[in-house]
Design a protein around this motif. Structure first.
Motif, short mmCIF file in Angstrom:
data_model
loop_
_atom_site.label_atom_id
_atom_site.label_comp_id
_atom_site.label_asym_id
_atom_site.label_seq_id
_atom_site.Cartn_x
_atom_site.Cartn_y
_atom_site.Cartn_z
N VAL A 92 -34.77 -58.54 -18.85
CA VAL A 92 -35.64 -58.69 -17.54
C VAL A 92 -34.90 -57.27 -16.91
O VAL A 92 -33.93 -57.28 -16.23
CB VAL A 92 -35.62 -59.76 -16.85
N MET A 93 -35.87 -56.37 -16.67
CA MET A 93 -35.54 -54.85 -15.95
C MET A 93 -36.10 -55.09 -14.68
O MET A 93 -37.08 -54.59 -14.41
CB MET A 93 -36.01 -53.90 -17.11
N ALA A 94 -35.21 -55.48 -13.79
CA ALA A 94 -35.51 -55.62 -12.24
C ALA A 94 -34.83 -54.55 -11.44
O ALA A 94 -35.25 -54.21 -10.54
CB ALA A 94 -35.08 -57.13 -11.78
N ALA A 95 -33.98 -53.83 -12.09
CA ALA A 95 -33.42 -52.64 -11.43
C ALA A 95 -34.48 -51.47 -11.27
O ALA A 95 -35.35 -51.37 -12.04
CB ALA A 95 -32.29 -52.25 -12.43
N ALA A 96 -34.21 -50.68 -10.26
CA ALA A 96 -34.92 -49.57 -9.77
C ALA A 96 -33.99 -48.48 -10.41
O ALA A 96 -33.00 -48.19 -9.78
CB ALA A 96 -35.01 -49.30 -8.41
N ASN A 125 -34.56 -38.74 -16.56
CA ASN A 125 -33.76 -40.06 -17.14
C ASN A 125 -34.43 -40.71 -18.06
O ASN A 125 -35.66 -40.48 -18.31
CB ASN A 125 -33.25 -40.69 -16.18
N PRO A 126 -33.79 -41.19 -19.18
CA PRO A 126 -34.37 -42.09 -20.50
C PRO A 126 -35.07 -43.39 -19.68
O PRO A 126 -34.55 -43.72 -18.81
CB PRO A 126 -33.44 -42.47 -21.20
N ASP A 127 -36.24 -43.45 -20.08
CA ASP A 127 -36.75 -44.78 -19.63
C ASP A 127 -36.44 -46.00 -20.27
O ASP A 127 -36.77 -46.32 -21.71
CB ASP A 127 -38.43 -44.64 -19.91
N ILE A 128 -35.57 -46.85 -20.18
CA ILE A 128 -34.76 -47.72 -20.82
C ILE A 128 -35.70 -48.90 -21.26
O ILE A 128 -35.52 -49.33 -22.40
CB ILE A 128 -33.63 -48.43 -19.92
N LEU A 129 -36.55 -49.48 -20.38
CA LEU A 129 -37.45 -50.53 -20.70
C LEU A 129 -38.49 -49.88 -21.84
O LEU A 129 -38.51 -50.51 -22.97
CB LEU A 129 -38.45 -50.53 -19.62
N ALA A 130 -38.86 -48.71 -21.93
CA ALA A 130 -39.63 -48.18 -22.86
C ALA A 130 -38.90 -48.07 -24.16
O ALA A 130 -39.42 -48.23 -25.19
CB ALA A 130 -40.32 -46.88 -22.52
N GLY A 149 -40.56 -56.33 -17.52
CA GLY A 149 -40.68 -54.99 -16.65
C GLY A 149 -40.91 -55.54 -15.46
O GLY A 149 -41.55 -56.35 -15.16
N PHE A 150 -40.70 -54.50 -14.46
CA PHE A 150 -40.90 -54.81 -12.95
C PHE A 150 -41.62 -53.50 -12.70
O PHE A 150 -41.40 -52.20 -13.12
CB PHE A 150 -39.80 -55.30 -12.02
N ALA A 151 -42.71 -53.46 -11.72
CA ALA A 151 -43.28 -52.48 -11.24
C ALA A 151 -43.65 -52.57 -9.68
O ALA A 151 -44.13 -53.72 -9.51
CB ALA A 151 -44.64 -52.01 -12.32
N ALA A 163 -51.93 -50.31 -17.71
CA ALA A 163 -51.44 -49.12 -18.64
C ALA A 163 -50.00 -49.29 -18.67
O ALA A 163 -49.60 -48.80 -19.77
CB ALA A 163 -52.17 -47.93 -17.69
N LYS A 164 -49.23 -49.73 -17.49
CA LYS A 164 -48.05 -49.38 -17.79
C LYS A 164 -47.32 -50.66 -18.71
O LYS A 164 -46.36 -50.21 -19.35
CB LYS A 164 -47.27 -49.54 -16.29
N LEU A 165 -47.88 -51.54 -18.50
CA LEU A 165 -47.56 -52.70 -19.58
C LEU A 165 -47.36 -52.22 -21.16
O LEU A 165 -46.50 -52.32 -21.90
CB LEU A 165 -48.37 -53.82 -19.54
N ARG A 167 -47.93 -48.93 -22.04
CA ARG A 167 -46.94 -47.87 -22.05
C ARG A 167 -45.49 -48.07 -22.50
O ARG A 167 -45.01 -47.26 -23.25
CB ARG A 167 -47.20 -46.87 -21.07
N LYS A 168 -45.12 -49.26 -21.91
CA LYS A 168 -43.81 -49.51 -21.95
C LYS A 168 -43.58 -50.56 -23.05
O LYS A 168 -42.25 -50.69 -23.42
CB LYS A 168 -43.15 -50.23 -20.63
N GLY A 169 -44.36 -50.83 -23.66
CA GLY A 169 -44.37 -51.99 -24.84
C GLY A 169 -43.61 -53.24 -24.44
O GLY A 169 -42.82 -53.71 -25.59
O1 C5P Z 1 -42.22 -46.35 -14.56
P1 C5P Z 1 -41.65 -47.24 -13.42
O2 C5P Z 1 -40.52 -46.71 -12.98
O3 C5P Z 1 -42.83 -47.82 -12.48
O4 C5P Z 1 -41.47 -48.58 -14.43
C1 C5P Z 1 -40.55 -49.58 -13.90
C2 C5P Z 1 -39.94 -50.57 -14.85
O5 C5P Z 1 -39.28 -49.74 -15.58
C3 C5P Z 1 -38.81 -51.44 -14.38
O6 C5P Z 1 -38.77 -52.60 -15.00
C4 C5P Z 1 -37.47 -50.54 -14.42
O7 C5P Z 1 -36.36 -51.25 -14.36
C5 C5P Z 1 -37.93 -49.60 -15.73
N1 C5P Z 1 -37.61 -48.57 -15.89
C6 C5P Z 1 -36.36 -48.15 -16.96
N2 C5P Z 1 -35.86 -46.66 -16.86
C7 C5P Z 1 -36.41 -45.94 -16.12
C8 C5P Z 1 -37.34 -45.95 -15.03
C9 C5P Z 1 -37.84 -47.45 -14.92
O8 C5P Z 1 -36.13 -48.93 -17.73
N3 C5P Z 1 -35.92 -44.57 -16.38
#
Ligand code: C5P
Length: 224
Positions: A92-96, A125-130, A149-151, A163-165, A167-169
């Motif tokens: 669960v990616m709750a981090a900002a 930065n890399p998108d970790i969730l994606a 994921g959280f948004a 769309a985000k759901l 895109r992020k898979g």
């Molecule tokens: O794209 P956005 O930042 O709105 O997406 C939020 C979600 O994606 C959160 O779950 C956040 O933890 C994750 N995230 C991530 N890597 C990033 C940016 C956001 O895993 N670089």
């Protein structure tokens, strides 16, 4: 019932907000308190899960019985999450996570000058969730069965969330309704949870623990 329904499971939660260094004393950060992520970690542990909490710059006590890995930057958070996620049932990616970081970190403190300061150049930065979703799609490596994921969205919550759901898979996307003293730094939250495989679930305004328990209900229902 909820009691110990996550026992035997390993879950990973990220919490807080990353800091991207400009120089030894300065950073680009955000206002995430870590309260929602910590509530998720606490409730998962209470339901019997083994919990790894990857915490970025959070001023909260370690929850009892939870393994806390402290990180500062998005790149460090990525390392810690991907390592823990390899053997986990759910993430669960709750981090900002900061979308950008300074291209270079100055070795010494940037000095005040008479002239206008130089611009700070940013890189993505890399998108970790994606990345987690992509890894799972590709197959081959052990991957969590459920990715959440959280948004934070302010308008067109359902359309943007959908769309985000995609895109992020991820399997579930918890879309926070920001504003009106909700979400950042407050004990309360309200959200709608979008699912890749079902109808949206509305979580009315309430304590972050309550939202966390509903998230774990939805995760538990999707665990093999
Ligand atoms: O794209 P956005 O930042 O709105 O997406 C939020 C979600 O994606 C959160 O779950 C956040 O933890 C994750 N995230 C991530 N890597 C990033 C940016 C956001 O895993 N670089």
């Amino acid at each position: 019932g909820r009691a110990l329904d996550l026992s035997g499971r390993h879950v990973v939660v990220s919490a807080g907000g990353t800091r991207e260094a400009i120089d030894p004393v300065r950073f680009i950060g955000n206002r995430s308190s870590g309260l929602q992520g910590y509530a998720l970690a606490r409730t998962a542990a209470a339901r019997g899960a083994r919990v790894t909490l990857v915490a970025a710059n959070v001023a909260l006590p370690d929850p009892a019985g939870v393994t806390v890995v402290g990180v500062e930057s998005a790149l460090q958070l990525r390392e810690a999450v991907l390592e823990a996620a390899a053997g986990a049932d759910a993430v669960v990616m709750a981090a900002a996570v900061a979308d950008f970081r300074p291209a270079a970190r100055s070795e010494s403190k940037i000095k005040k000058t008479a002239a206008e300061p130089e611009a700070i150049h940013l890189v993505k930065n890399p998108d970790i969730l994606a990345e987690l979703g992509e890894r799972r799609r590709e197959g081959g490596k052990p991957c969590p069965a459920v990715i959440v994921g959280f948004a934070a969205e302010t308008d067109d919550v359902l359309a943007n969330g959908r769309a985000k759901l995609a895109r992020k898979g991820c399997d579930l996307l918890v879309v926070n309704q920001v504003g009106e003293n909700l979400a950042f730094g407050t004990p309360d939250n309200a959200a709608v949870v979008l699912a890749a495989d079902g109808e949206p679930v509305e979580i009315p305004r309430g304590p972050k623990e309550e939202l966390a328990d509903v998230v774990w209900d939805l995760v538990a229902a999707r665990l093999p």
